[in-house]
Write a protein that holds these residues in place. Sequence first.
Motif, PDB file in Angstrom:
ATOM      1  N   MET A  29      46.618  74.227  49.679  1.00  0.00           N
ATOM      2  CA  MET A  29      47.533  75.262  48.500  1.00  0.00           C
ATOM      3  C   MET A  29      48.067  74.285  47.191  1.00  0.00           C
ATOM      4  N   VAL A  30      48.833  73.446  47.435  1.00  0.00           N
ATOM      5  CA  VAL A  30      49.185  72.556  46.538  1.00  0.00           C
ATOM      6  C   VAL A  30      48.419  71.865  45.700  1.00  0.00           C
ATOM      7  N   SER A  31      46.954  71.640  46.296  1.00  0.00           N
ATOM      8  CA  SER A  31      45.833  70.857  45.484  1.00  0.00           C
ATOM      9  C   SER A  31      45.453  72.036  44.466  1.00  0.00           C
ATOM     10  N   THR A  32      45.418  73.101  44.848  1.00  0.00           N
ATOM     11  CA  THR A  32      44.871  74.280  44.501  1.00  0.00           C
ATOM     12  C   THR A  32      45.624  74.380  42.835  1.00  0.00           C
ATOM     13  N   PHE A  33      46.807  74.336  43.164  1.00  0.00           N
ATOM     14  CA  PHE A  33      47.829  74.210  42.059  1.00  0.00           C
ATOM     15  C   PHE A  33      47.342  73.121  40.972  1.00  0.00           C
ATOM     16  N   TYR A  34      47.486  72.056  41.271  1.00  0.00           N
ATOM     17  CA  TYR A  34      47.385  70.786  40.206  1.00  0.00           C
ATOM     18  C   TYR A  34      45.778  70.739  39.603  1.00  0.00           C
ATOM     19  N   THR A  35      44.896  71.310  40.506  1.00  0.00           N
ATOM     20  CA  THR A  35      43.346  71.024  40.116  1.00  0.00           C
ATOM     21  C   THR A  35      42.923  72.072  39.477  1.00  0.00           C
ATOM     22  N   VAL A  36      43.475  73.605  39.781  1.00  0.00           N
ATOM     23  CA  VAL A  36      42.676  74.705  39.195  1.00  0.00           C
ATOM     24  C   VAL A  36      43.388  75.354  38.452  1.00  0.00           C
ATOM     25  N   LEU A  37      44.731  75.566  38.707  1.00  0.00           N
ATOM     26  CA  LEU A  37      45.678  76.465  38.076  1.00  0.00           C
ATOM     27  C   LEU A  37      46.510  75.875  37.022  1.00  0.00           C
ATOM     28  N   PHE A  38      46.846  74.567  37.157  1.00  0.00           N
ATOM     29  CA  PHE A  38      47.559  73.826  36.280  1.00  0.00           C
ATOM     30  C   PHE A  38      46.676  73.413  34.752  1.00  0.00           C
ATOM     31  N   LEU A  58      58.458  68.800  29.168  1.00  0.00           N
ATOM     32  CA  LEU A  58      59.166  68.815  30.368  1.00  0.00           C
ATOM     33  C   LEU A  58      58.754  69.790  31.549  1.00  0.00           C
ATOM     34  N   LEU A  59      58.480  71.019  31.121  1.00  0.00           N
ATOM     35  CA  LEU A  59      57.873  71.672  32.319  1.00  0.00           C
ATOM     36  C   LEU A  59      56.617  71.347  32.696  1.00  0.00           C
ATOM     37  N   SER A  60      55.542  70.925  31.769  1.00  0.00           N
ATOM     38  CA  SER A  60      54.272  70.566  32.314  1.00  0.00           C
ATOM     39  C   SER A  60      54.397  69.107  33.182  1.00  0.00           C
ATOM     40  N   VAL A  61      55.340  68.325  32.649  1.00  0.00           N
ATOM     41  CA  VAL A  61      55.753  67.214  33.637  1.00  0.00           C
ATOM     42  C   VAL A  61      56.125  67.421  34.823  1.00  0.00           C
ATOM     43  N   THR A  62      57.162  68.296  34.982  1.00  0.00           N
ATOM     44  CA  THR A  62      57.661  68.988  36.213  1.00  0.00           C
ATOM     45  C   THR A  62      56.715  69.235  37.474  1.00  0.00           C
ATOM     46  N   LEU A  63      55.755  70.461  36.679  1.00  0.00           N
ATOM     47  CA  LEU A  63      54.828  71.149  37.552  1.00  0.00           C
ATOM     48  C   LEU A  63      53.788  70.005  38.155  1.00  0.00           C
ATOM     49  N   TYR A  64      53.216  69.056  36.995  1.00  0.00           N
ATOM     50  CA  TYR A  64      52.192  68.129  37.585  1.00  0.00           C
ATOM     51  C   TYR A  64      52.707  67.011  38.304  1.00  0.00           C
ATOM     52  N   TYR A  65      53.833  66.426  37.834  1.00  0.00           N
ATOM     53  CA  TYR A  65      54.255  65.441  38.858  1.00  0.00           C
ATOM     54  C   TYR A  65      54.805  65.734  40.187  1.00  0.00           C
ATOM     55  N   GLY A  66      55.421  66.914  40.363  1.00  0.00           N
ATOM     56  CA  GLY A  66      55.983  67.694  41.365  1.00  0.00           C
ATOM     57  C   GLY A  66      54.615  67.812  42.537  1.00  0.00           C
ATOM     58  N   SER A  67      53.713  68.291  42.081  1.00  0.00           N
ATOM     59  CA  SER A  67      52.686  68.453  43.047  1.00  0.00           C
ATOM     60  C   SER A  67      51.878  67.332  43.527  1.00  0.00           C
ATOM     61  N   ILE A  68      51.726  66.365  42.672  1.00  0.00           N
ATOM     62  CA  ILE A  68      51.160  65.099  42.634  1.00  0.00           C
ATOM     63  C   ILE A  68      52.000  64.254  43.796  1.00  0.00           C
ATOM     64  N   LEU A  69      53.198  64.091  43.561  1.00  0.00           N
ATOM     65  CA  LEU A  69      54.308  63.579  44.482  1.00  0.00           C
ATOM     66  C   LEU A  69      54.065  63.942  45.954  1.00  0.00           C
ATOM     67  N   TYR A  70      54.201  65.240  46.118  1.00  0.00           N
ATOM     68  CA  TYR A  70      54.339  66.054  47.031  1.00  0.00           C
ATOM     69  C   TYR A  70      52.951  65.575  48.217  1.00  0.00           C
ATOM     70  N   ILE A  71      51.815  65.419  47.446  1.00  0.00           N
ATOM     71  CA  ILE A  71      50.757  65.236  48.401  1.00  0.00           C
ATOM     72  C   ILE A  71      50.467  63.853  48.559  1.00  0.00           C
ATOM     73  N   TYR A  72      50.848  62.865  47.669  1.00  0.00           N
ATOM     74  CA  TYR A  72      50.244  61.461  47.843  1.00  0.00           C
ATOM     75  C   TYR A  72      51.158  60.449  48.137  1.00  0.00           C
ATOM     76  N   SER A  73      52.523  61.044  48.188  1.00  0.00           N
ATOM     77  CA  SER A  73      53.655  59.953  48.442  1.00  0.00           C
ATOM     78  C   SER A  73      54.207  59.932  49.755  1.00  0.00           C
ATOM     79  N   ARG A  74      53.112  60.577  50.877  1.00  0.00           N
ATOM     80  CA  ARG A  74      53.556  60.660  52.356  1.00  0.00           C
ATOM     81  C   ARG A  74      52.407  59.798  52.833  1.00  0.00           C
TER      82      ARG A  74
END
Length: 311
Positions: free
Chosen positions: A272-281, A244-260
């Motif tokens: 900054m958001v891309s850095t999170f899901y591409t490098v840190l996640f 659940l934690l993994s899903v929240t972090l990953y989908y949250g950042s993906i939706l933020y960038i690509y749903s607009r």
Amino acid sequence: MERSNHTVTEFILVGFTTDPTMQLVLFVVFLGVYSLTVVGNTTLIVLICNDSRLHTPMYFFIGNLSFLDLWYSSVYTPKILMTCISEDKSISFAGCVCQFFFSAGLAYSECYLLAAMAYDRYAAISNPLLYAQSVSRTLCICLVTYSYTGGFVNAIILTSNTFTLDFCGDNVIDDFFCDVPPLVKLACDVKESYQAVLYFLLASNVITPTTLILASYLFIIAAILRIRSAQGRRKAFSTCSSHLLSVTLYYGSILYIYSRPSSNYSLERDKMVSTFYTVLFPMLNPMIYSLRNKDVKEALKKLFRLTHVEV
């Protein structure tokens, strides 16, 4: 003077900063993060392959998630490290296409894989006695295969539509990798048909898996509420808390960038958001799935004991 994408032979990656001192600091940071990513995910894969106690559907999916994260991080980080220490910030047109394709394919595959893992958690909690039969080895292999197939088929659609756009003016990408928002900013004219493709891919690769995950967790909650003891409910919830934690972090950042809409892209914020899901996640996932997991801890201790004996 306008140029079509056929005349573009390379792109320039701006990265995070042009300050040499900060670039060196970022090199050290990203090298440390990448090293932890490689060590963490490789160790988890080795543990799952070698320890018979981890030969279950849940760990089969976690092992594949670690493989995806290892590959996913390797698509970006080596180029980021080179950009930080080299004066040459360029990436060839073909290199940009390859990076874009693999990043999209792996990202979409991870979306599907996380949905498959949600079903696995539902099957384990709703009917634990029949778990082995309901989530068989064959089904696990099929779900992982479908995840990769769906991810890379959709990546072909996105890549082919993106790199047939007409790029004009500067070939400078205000980001650290080739991605949709900065490439759209370079395009002379983004047609409504391309925006429709983006929304189709968002719906098929993000919204649909998200809906399946939410549905799975609704059934999981209902199953947990049917458990009479408080201890049993806590134990059942703990088995899916990492996912659940993994899903929240990953989908949250993906939706933020690509749903607009593309007109609302803010490259500095998106960077900054891309850095999170591409490098840190990819670095965080092994920690999420192992720090509170007794089976993984025991397998790690066993591996250390065997290594110590051999030495």
